[in-house]
Design an enzyme around this catalytic site. Structure first.
Site, mmCIF file in Angstrom:
data_model
loop_
_atom_site.group_PDB
_atom_site.id
_atom_site.type_symbol
_atom_site.label_atom_id
_atom_site.label_comp_id
_atom_site.label_asym_id
_atom_site.label_seq_id
_atom_site.Cartn_x
_atom_site.Cartn_y
_atom_site.Cartn_z
ATOM 1 N N HIS A 10 -49.220 -28.146 -18.264
ATOM 2 C CA HIS A 10 -50.081 -29.215 -18.752
ATOM 3 C C HIS A 10 -49.278 -30.490 -19.040
ATOM 4 O O HIS A 10 -48.187 -30.420 -19.597
ATOM 5 C CB HIS A 10 -50.813 -28.758 -20.012
ATOM 6 C CG HIS A 10 -51.608 -27.518 -19.803
ATOM 7 N ND1 HIS A 10 -52.877 -27.537 -19.276
ATOM 8 C CD2 HIS A 10 -51.307 -26.216 -20.010
ATOM 9 C CE1 HIS A 10 -53.326 -26.287 -19.188
ATOM 10 N NE2 HIS A 10 -52.401 -25.466 -19.628
ATOM 11 N N ASP A 41 -57.089 -33.538 -18.997
ATOM 12 C CA ASP A 41 -56.518 -32.352 -19.658
ATOM 13 C C ASP A 41 -55.621 -32.771 -20.823
ATOM 14 O O ASP A 41 -54.539 -33.310 -20.625
ATOM 15 C CB ASP A 41 -55.708 -31.583 -18.594
ATOM 16 C CG ASP A 41 -54.907 -30.407 -19.164
ATOM 17 O OD1 ASP A 41 -55.139 -30.035 -20.325
ATOM 18 O OD2 ASP A 41 -54.077 -29.875 -18.411
#
Lengths: 571, 571
Positions: B383, B210
């Site tokens: 994130h 990610d």
């Protein structure tokens, strides 16, 4: 005879009361970032400050820009004694061509760079009357009219020649800071505190305070820090360096050129607005570079990569700007190389995030490194954040503060800072565009008086001819598109002379959807075929019926609501 | 006979070579944030990961959302052995109703919350086939098909039940982290390092990482820090507290409800999606609250202000969402009070800046305090930023890394982090949507194979029927509007039967501009009156002529370029 003196006296009294009231009104900049324009009025004298544009936003698609609404000033244009320009940014000067005649072409008080930028702007408007400038500089004190005197002082911003001013009025001294920040040395200590202390000694009635960053914690960053960080990036680069920033950030342009010179890189400038602004700075002696330091982009091929710095417009991803052209391989003289370093030295204007991201992706594929302001704080704002504002209020100690040049939310944040700086809550004045305040020697009161401040939009050649209804249509067309249904009907018997024509744009691709086309035609015949003969088919009532029923049909079939435009032609 | 064995052998060799190649292809999420969907293919087996939507952007006006393009998978739907869902966010699961049949309705491997959210979504699609779920949890190891086995492990994100997985394949172990961050304790030390160490011990071929925040410096913030900061705000508030955040930030919802309970405030939930999600968490036992802790908004009038916390949707300024309704005085049960505190606990989605600002301005006028994420970092991203990613790579030590789930720019930043973590530059694989990679036991090579990944757009009931031409028209209509000119002409003599009809929308208000109307009519008569009689006036050539010449006329008079739609009716 007995009543007259009394009447006269009361009139005199009223007058004398009126004479002690200074009016203040913001025409723009108090509910947005942009179209800055405020004025002060005392009896038959008006002083206007700034005349900026606001850039279009989501709600105003297709508009070039928005200018201040001068409805109040137009019938009083003889009273306008002065227009003060605080600095040369678009949101403070660019509406001038559209309003200068409406406010009676008054004397414009501006610093040399501001004047030069206005003159550049007016080159595009050759038919306007000649402007009357009075150049002003730090320390200048001038009588503007019978009741108003102005003294100007330097403030820090991200363009040279930013000026604040003390407006001496019959009710007291008003201080307007324009757009400003507190400059600081490399250790973070404020520079120019004496200016603020001197204001305190003079006794200031009210300050009008740039609240753009009132919701940002902390203090301004030293420009030295920014220079240091930029130097680090420059020294890392092994190939060419390409820097993009706003053409209007004149201080930043100068900084980048100076760093390049120091590190032995020639500078090429790509983009007309940037070239113009750098030329203006050179003409005024605000930028000093060695001969041959700035080269044309055509000459770059003869210079080694590690001796090149290209300064370019287009950092917001604008379709026709310099950087976009290079990235798309459409530039005449410049192509990216795998060894290039590209620096985005400007924040992203809200609404441009996606196009900037696309541009950075595109460039990242072609070059060695792309830096943006997330990586390093290579963009220091020109607006005072919280600690700066607090410092100013604590040093100046005005009686009143009017948070200015920003949305309500930010102005409210500025009012809160004023409380933290020890001011009574009621002495921070929150007022909106178009509201008037009565300022007396001891008071500052928002009244019920107001003037319209509806958007005046500039679109193509038109000024003010795009109205809310047009914008609403544009927004609707953008979301759902439209369908034109055209029925050609015999005047004699009400029958369809030909199959209805149907045109759509921005809806679905109707050519590929015959079934829907047929359904629309059938529905249309059904609606019009059932009309009593005495009904005139072009009547608004019938059109509304067609619009509603076709609209309903389309919604049922597609769950979309395009604009339906019925055209009924009787022949 | 002599050739046959050789042929056979070469076929076998080819097969054996092919057998040792695992293919990987991202269908979405590699050039945008959203529409996440990738797949692995080995011989006749395909494993798909996630099926998310992308929200519309400036370039796709009016579109509901965009889904992955499954052109490649459709003819191979029998080969799809499994769909793994990493977590329950829209950009990972919401395209499912549109593609599940196209990929053959495979078994869906998902954690309990993810499953519940998918089921909620499918309530809107009652006609779809029943889904086949296999619930998975941390530590579960399952055979997905002949060649693929998956082992699932917990990862930190901002929704419960986020899972990463190890895909054991004939060429090695692939690790997909889904969307994740490294959770940290209050001192900033990472939690769960053992997971990463264990991966290292297993020997990982490739990780899919990610990269959403790969361009953000530093490490993830502890959720404890966020809770502490929220508590400070809560304790300051003297009246009611109103908090808005994304309904999808399920962890944040739970945190806010728990703080409220702790501080003795009842919780009312305003907004359907938020209510649904909280109900789902309660059903699964992921949120435990005392009886009576959550109340209906109707019951609020019986509770003292300082015992109330209202959790609401609408923090992005969406026109019909909860917070907007309260702010506009349109809510049935809730009105703002001057003593309220309002907290925006979510970042602003790019493009919504102006509507959020307008909403915050509106609220700031009605309440005591408005906090947004600029004031306090009350939004911690889900994130992993730079330091997190580096830590993971240093601990896991994979042979290859594929930066995933983000734009090229961010994925390139992730590749740079891989180099800093000691990996060879060529082992960070940058590939785009639709590209294929061949993965062997020792290599990872992007090939020339590709599959289309053009936007598939969902708009109303239509899936994929809005095309680029429709979007281009919408963008143009939004900028300049349009003008329909209708000429009704006699088939006999080519004369105009009636004065041309002119309709415009989103251009200028033509009713008030008679001069321009007349000019258009005159021009139209001029163009059509000069046609040779053998020309058919409805021909495309004539329409183009009308479009160009009327367009030119409008541009000269107004400097705008509306879309011109000519309609010529012969009767």
């Amino acid at each position: 005879m007995i009543n007259k003196p009394i009447f006269k006296k009361s009139l005199e009294m009223r007058r004398s009361l009126e004479q002690n009231i200074l009016k203040f009104c913001p025409l723009g900049g108090f509910e947005e970032v942009g179209r800055n324009c405020v004025f002060f009025e005392y009896q038959d004298e008006i002083i206007v400050v700034d005349a900026g544009i606001q850039f279009p936003e989501e709600e105003t698609p297709g508009i070039d820009f928005i200018i201040p609404n001068t409805t109040y000033l137009e019938p009083k244009k003889r009273d306008v004694k002065a227009l003060i320009l605080t600095h040369g940014h678009y949101d403070h000067i660019h509406a001038l061509p559209y309003i200068i005649e409406k406010i009676g072409n008054p004397i414009i008080y501006a610093a040399p760079l501001t004047k030069a930028l206005v003159e550049k702007r007016f080159e595009e408007f050759p038919n306007l009357p000649k402007l009357k400038f009075q150049i002003v500089r730090n320390g200048d004190k001038l009588r503007l009219s019978e009741y108003f005197t102005a003294e100007f002082f330097d403030i820090g911003h991200n363009i040279p020649d930013g000026l604040g001013f003390i407006l001496d009025t019959p009710v007291g001294k008003m201080v307007h800071f324009g757009d400003f920040r507190v400059n600081r040395d490399i250790k973070g200590n404020p520079i120019g505190e004496n200016t603020f202390r001197r204001l305190n000694e003079m006794g200031i009635h009210s300050v009008f305070l740039d609240s753009t960053n009132a919701d940002i914690e902390g203090a301004s960053k030293s420009e030295e820090t920014v220079i240091k960080e930029l130097e680090i990036l420059f020294k890392k680069a092994e190939g060419r360096i390409v820097v993009t920033t706003f053409a209007s950030l004149l201080d930043r342009l100068a900084t980048i050129i100076e760093i390049s010179e120091k590190l032995g890189r020639k500078v090429a400038i790509n983009g007309r607005s940037m070239k113009d602004n750098i030329q203006i700075m050179k003409n005024l002696g605000y930028l000093k570079v060695k001969k041959g330091q700035i080269v044309n982009v055509e000459e770059l091929h003869g210079i080694k990569d590690d001796k090149i710095m290209i300064l370019t417009t287009g950092g917001q991803g604008e379709p026709n700007a310099g950087l976009t052209k290079i990235a798309n391989g459409e530039h005449k003289h410049i192509r990216f190389k795998p060894t290039d370093t590209v620096i985005f030295s400007s924040s992203v204007v809200p609404g441009n995030e996606r196009s900037v991201q696309t541009l950075q992706d595109n460039i990242a594929r072609q070059v060695n490194e792309v830096y943006n302001s997330k990586f390093l704080d290579i963009h220091a704002s020109g607006h005072a954040p919280k600690e700066d504002l607090k410092l100013v209020l604590e040093l100046v100690k005005p009686k009143f503060v009017v948070p200015a040049n920003a949305y309500y939310f930010k102005r409210k944040a500025c009012a809160k800072i004023a409380r933290e700086a020890g001011m009574p809550a009621e002495n921070a004045i929150l007022m909106d565009n178009g509201q008037f305040a009565d300022i007396s020697k001891t008071g500052f009161k928002v009244t019920s008086q107001s003037t319209p401040t509806d958007y005046v939009m500039v679109d193509g050649l038109g000024v003010g001819d795009v109205q809310e209804v047009v914008l609403r249509d544009r927004r609707m067309l953008a979301q759902e598109g439209m369908v034109v249904v055209i029925a050609t009907i015999s005047r004699e018997n009400g029958r369809f002379i030909k199959n209805p024509d149907i045109i759509s744009r921005g809806f679905i691709y109707l050519k590929e959807n015959k079934e829907l086309l047929d359904a629309i035609r059938t529905k249309l015949k059904h609606i019009l075929g059932r009309l009593p003969r005495h009904q005139h088919p072009e009547a608004d009532y019938i059109k509304t019926l067609v619009r509603d029923q076709i609209g309903q049909l389309l919604y049922t079939k597609t769950k979309r609501r395009p604009m339906v435009l019925p055209v009924i032609i009787e022949v």
